[in-house]
Write an enzyme that holds these catalytic residues in place. Structure first.
Site, PDB file in Angstrom:
ATOM      1  N   CYS A 204       7.521   3.730 -17.790  1.00 42.53           N
ATOM      2  CA  CYS A 204       6.325   3.258 -18.512  1.00 42.53           C
ATOM      3  C   CYS A 204       5.503   4.402 -19.112  1.00 42.53           C
ATOM      4  O   CYS A 204       4.651   4.167 -19.966  1.00 42.53           O
ATOM      5  CB  CYS A 204       5.448   2.427 -17.591  1.00 42.53           C
ATOM      6  SG  CYS A 204       6.307   1.040 -16.860  1.00 42.53           S
TER       7      CYS A 204
ATOM      8  N   HIS B  35      -1.779   2.439 -20.415  1.00 40.35           N
ATOM      9  CA  HIS B  35      -0.588   1.619 -20.152  1.00 40.35           C
ATOM     10  C   HIS B  35      -1.064   0.285 -19.583  1.00 40.35           C
ATOM     11  O   HIS B  35      -1.945   0.248 -18.722  1.00 40.35           O
ATOM     12  CB  HIS B  35       0.317   2.354 -19.166  1.00 40.35           C
ATOM     13  CG  HIS B  35       1.429   1.502 -18.663  1.00 40.35           C
ATOM     14  ND1 HIS B  35       2.172   0.696 -19.489  1.00 40.35           N
ATOM     15  CD2 HIS B  35       1.926   1.311 -17.409  1.00 40.35           C
ATOM     16  CE1 HIS B  35       3.076   0.061 -18.769  1.00 40.35           C
ATOM     17  NE2 HIS B  35       2.943   0.406 -17.507  1.00 40.35           N
TER      18      HIS B  35
ATOM     19  N   ASN C 244       3.384  -6.420 -18.871  1.00 42.03           N
ATOM     20  CA  ASN C 244       3.736  -4.997 -18.847  1.00 42.03           C
ATOM     21  C   ASN C 244       4.990  -4.789 -19.695  1.00 42.03           C
ATOM     22  O   ASN C 244       6.080  -5.188 -19.301  1.00 42.03           O
ATOM     23  CB  ASN C 244       3.968  -4.577 -17.387  1.00 42.03           C
ATOM     24  CG  ASN C 244       4.314  -3.110 -17.243  1.00 42.03           C
ATOM     25  OD1 ASN C 244       4.638  -2.433 -18.214  1.00 42.03           O
ATOM     26  ND2 ASN C 244       4.263  -2.615 -16.015  1.00 42.03           N
TER      27      ASN C 244
HETATM   28  O1  UT7 Z   1       4.210   0.002 -15.066  1.00 40.32           O
HETATM   29  C1  UT7 Z   1       4.316   0.429 -13.757  1.00 40.32           C
HETATM   30  C2  UT7 Z   1       4.862  -0.699 -12.995  1.00 40.32           C
HETATM   31  N1  UT7 Z   1       4.170  -1.318 -11.980  1.00 40.32           N
HETATM   32  C3  UT7 Z   1       2.872  -1.560 -11.765  1.00 40.32           C
HETATM   33  O2  UT7 Z   1       1.998  -1.116 -12.398  1.00 40.32           O
HETATM   34  C4  UT7 Z   1       2.523  -2.433 -10.660  1.00 40.32           C
HETATM   35  C5  UT7 Z   1       1.471  -1.888  -9.752  1.00 40.32           C
HETATM   36  N2  UT7 Z   1       1.156  -2.868  -8.725  1.00 40.32           N
HETATM   37  C6  UT7 Z   1       0.477  -3.995  -8.990  1.00 40.32           C
HETATM   38  O3  UT7 Z   1       0.082  -4.235 -10.115  1.00 40.32           O
HETATM   39  C7  UT7 Z   1       0.165  -4.922  -7.828  1.00 40.32           C
HETATM   40  O4  UT7 Z   1       0.545  -4.308  -6.632  1.00 40.32           O
HETATM   41  C8  UT7 Z   1       0.858  -6.315  -7.970  1.00 40.32           C
HETATM   42  C9  UT7 Z   1       0.237  -7.112  -9.100  1.00 40.32           C
HETATM   43  C10 UT7 Z   1       2.347  -6.120  -8.195  1.00 40.32           C
HETATM   44  C11 UT7 Z   1       0.680  -7.101  -6.671  1.00 40.32           C
HETATM   45  O5  UT7 Z   1      -0.699  -7.240  -6.375  1.00 40.32           O
HETATM   46  P1  UT7 Z   1      -1.222  -6.953  -4.896  1.00 40.32           P
HETATM   47  O6  UT7 Z   1      -2.648  -7.250  -4.902  1.00 40.32           O
HETATM   48  O7  UT7 Z   1      -0.785  -5.546  -4.534  1.00 40.32           O
HETATM   49  O8  UT7 Z   1      -0.458  -8.043  -4.063  1.00 40.32           O
HETATM   50  P2  UT7 Z   1       0.554  -7.869  -2.823  1.00 40.32           P
HETATM   51  O9  UT7 Z   1       1.880  -7.363  -3.318  1.00 40.32           O
HETATM   52  O10 UT7 Z   1      -0.128  -7.099  -1.769  1.00 40.32           O
HETATM   53  O11 UT7 Z   1       0.738  -9.382  -2.362  1.00 40.32           O
HETATM   54  C12 UT7 Z   1      -0.363 -10.130  -1.850  1.00 40.32           C
HETATM   55  C13 UT7 Z   1       0.117 -11.541  -1.523  1.00 40.32           C
HETATM   56  C14 UT7 Z   1       1.353 -11.577  -0.642  1.00 40.32           C
HETATM   57  O12 UT7 Z   1       1.197 -12.656   0.255  1.00 40.32           O
HETATM   58  P3  UT7 Z   1       0.757 -12.384   1.786  1.00 40.32           P
HETATM   59  O13 UT7 Z   1       1.805 -11.469   2.335  1.00 40.32           O
HETATM   60  O14 UT7 Z   1      -0.595 -11.757   1.680  1.00 40.32           O
HETATM   61  O15 UT7 Z   1       0.756 -13.773   2.363  1.00 40.32           O
HETATM   62  C15 UT7 Z   1       2.463 -11.921  -1.596  1.00 40.32           C
HETATM   63  O16 UT7 Z   1       3.537 -12.593  -0.983  1.00 40.32           O
HETATM   64  O17 UT7 Z   1       0.454 -12.254  -2.719  1.00 40.32           O
HETATM   65  C16 UT7 Z   1       1.758 -12.828  -2.585  1.00 40.32           C
HETATM   66  N3  UT7 Z   1       2.418 -12.805  -3.890  1.00 40.32           N
HETATM   67  C17 UT7 Z   1       2.367 -13.824  -4.773  1.00 40.32           C
HETATM   68  N4  UT7 Z   1       1.808 -15.024  -4.739  1.00 40.32           N
HETATM   69  C18 UT7 Z   1       1.942 -15.814  -5.822  1.00 40.32           C
HETATM   70  C19 UT7 Z   1       3.111 -11.781  -4.440  1.00 40.32           C
HETATM   71  N5  UT7 Z   1       3.527 -12.109  -5.678  1.00 40.32           N
HETATM   72  C20 UT7 Z   1       3.074 -13.372  -5.910  1.00 40.32           C
HETATM   73  C21 UT7 Z   1       3.187 -14.253  -7.010  1.00 40.32           C
HETATM   74  N6  UT7 Z   1       2.593 -15.449  -6.907  1.00 40.32           N
HETATM   75  N7  UT7 Z   1       3.838 -13.901  -8.145  1.00 40.32           N
END
Ligand code: UT7
Length: 360
Positions: free
Chosen positions: A117, A253, A283
């Site tokens: 990215c 980005h 993204n």
């Molecule tokens: O370009 C570079 C590439 N990557 C990035 O920039 C990504 C950087 N990271 C992020 O943007 C964030 O970490 C995410 C958007 C990917 C995730 O957000 P988060 O606030 O870090 O969420 P998490 O991964 O900690 O998940 C929180 C909860 C989990 O449930 P529990 O374990 O708390 O019960 C996940 O299972 O959200 C759940 N979850 C979802 N729920 C509904 C994860 N993905 C989803 C989904 N829909 N798509």
């Protein structure tokens, strides 16, 4: 790596353009096939919808390039260099840049850069370096991605984040006050495994069961992104002999609205000068900055003489920033009505064509 801003020969941006594939995939569309919902995706990432391409990466790159060349009133034959930043090329060989040249003409150098990215900031910096060294006078710098090819619909934490698109700029040598004033590129190779697509390279040739989908530790990437991108931007601003408060426009980005907001705060840029389109495209990896830049110029967010900070992070883990003084011109010298063939398919149907078991 650092490069100093100076009145010496460097690259100025004189053309800009973008291509967004027409097929939209909304959060609700995704929620109809995987266990997610619009509310989670919107609040965690800022994404409402993304585009799914019906054409190849190089078709998108070529379309964006046509718009950028028209804006500069130049032809591909005027380019000494075409660089495409991408991690989702049509093929391993030749480069996407070579395909762009096949379509548009010219005999300049062609190459792709993979810094995930961060690729566009890297590519702009390389083009600037070649121009400063005198090995090129003009270059086409493109960011193009078709990451929908690598979505794992069984992994809801990544499947909802990515989309397709392309953006491009034309740069030209100048010794004036406008152009790329500095850049700052870094990578932490100890973090290779927190964001990877394994099977799309030769690993996938030797072991058929290596997945060809995005594998990401979202929280780790998030944590590093916020810190590193802010640090990189501050160093690039300092390298240009400027202060953080001098920045007029932030083109970040587009990976997560929360990361963009944190970076804007660190650089003290007013919300109306932070251009975001993550809600519309998700993204798009290396394409996200040139698409955002092109829209920000067309919408008057980038003004004559604006000091623009472009900041990025991505797989590697790479990060980087480029500080660019915009020139006097924010109007396109020419526009092009060149169009790619359209599609009757929806985003969901296009996704179903390439993801087995989607159940459509
Ligand atoms: O370009 C570079 C590439 N990557 C990035 O920039 C990504 C950087 N990271 C992020 O943007 C964030 O970490 C995410 C958007 C990917 C995730 O957000 P988060 O606030 O870090 O969420 P998490 O991964 O900690 O998940 C929180 C909860 C989990 O449930 P529990 O374990 O708390 O019960 C996940 O299972 O959200 C759940 N979850 C979802 N729920 C509904 C994860 N993905 C989803 C989904 N829909 N798509």
């Amino acid at each position: 790596m650092r490069s100093e801003g100076s009145s010496m020969r460097h690259a100025a941006i004189i053309g800009w353009g973008a291509y967004a594939p027409p097929a939209v995939l909304s959060n609700d569309d995704l929620a109809s096939v995987i266990d997610t919902n619009d509310e989670w995706i919107t609040t965690r990432s800022g994404i409402k919808e993304r585009r799914i391409s019906h054409v190849t990466n190089s078709d998108m790159a070529t379309a964006a390039a046509r718009h950028a060349l028209a804006a500069a009133n130049l032809d591909a034959g005027d380019m000494d260099l075409i660089i495409v930043a991408t991690c989702s090329p049509d093929r391993a060989v030749p480069s996407v840049a070579a395909y762009v040249q096949r379509e548009l003409g010219g005999l300049g150098a062609t190459m792709d850069i993979n810094a995930a990215c961060s690729g566009f900031v890297y590519a702009l910096s390389v083009a600037n370096g070649m121009i400063a060294a005198g090995t090129a006078d003009r270059a086409l710098v493109i960011g193009a991605e078709r990451l929908s090819s690598f979505l794992d619909l069984e992994d809801r934490t990544t499947a909802v984040l990515f989309g397709d698109g392309a953006g491009a700029v034309v740069v030209e040598a100048t010794d004036g006050p406008e152009g790329v004033l500095s850049s700052n590129l870094h990578s932490d190779g100890s973090l290779t495994e927190i964001l990877t697509i394994r099977g799309a390279g030769t690993e996938g040739v030797f072991a058929a069961d290596v997945p060809t989908t995005v594998d990401m530790e979202g929280r780790e990437v998030f944590r590093n992104a916020v810190t590193r991108m802010g640090e990189g931007a501050v160093v690039a601003i300092d390298n240009a002999g400027l202060e953080v408060d001098d920045i007029d426009v932030l083109i970040s980005h587009q990976a997560n609205i929360r990361i963009i907001d944190a970076t804007a705060k660190r650089l003290n840029v007013d919300p109306e000068n932070v251009y975001t389109n993550i809600h519309a495209y998700g993204n798009t990896s290396a394409a996200s900055i040139p698409i955002a830049l092109s829209e920000a110029v067309d919408q008057g967010v980038v003004k004559p003489g604006s000091l623009v900070a472009m900041v990025a992070f991505g797989g590697g883990l790479t990060w980087g920033a480029a500080i660019v003084r915009w020139g006097d011109r924010v109007e396109r010298l020419r526009t092009t009505d060149s169009r790619l063939p359209g599609t009757d398919k929806t985003g969901l149907e296009l996704l179903a064509d390439r993801v087995q078991g989607l159940g459509l």
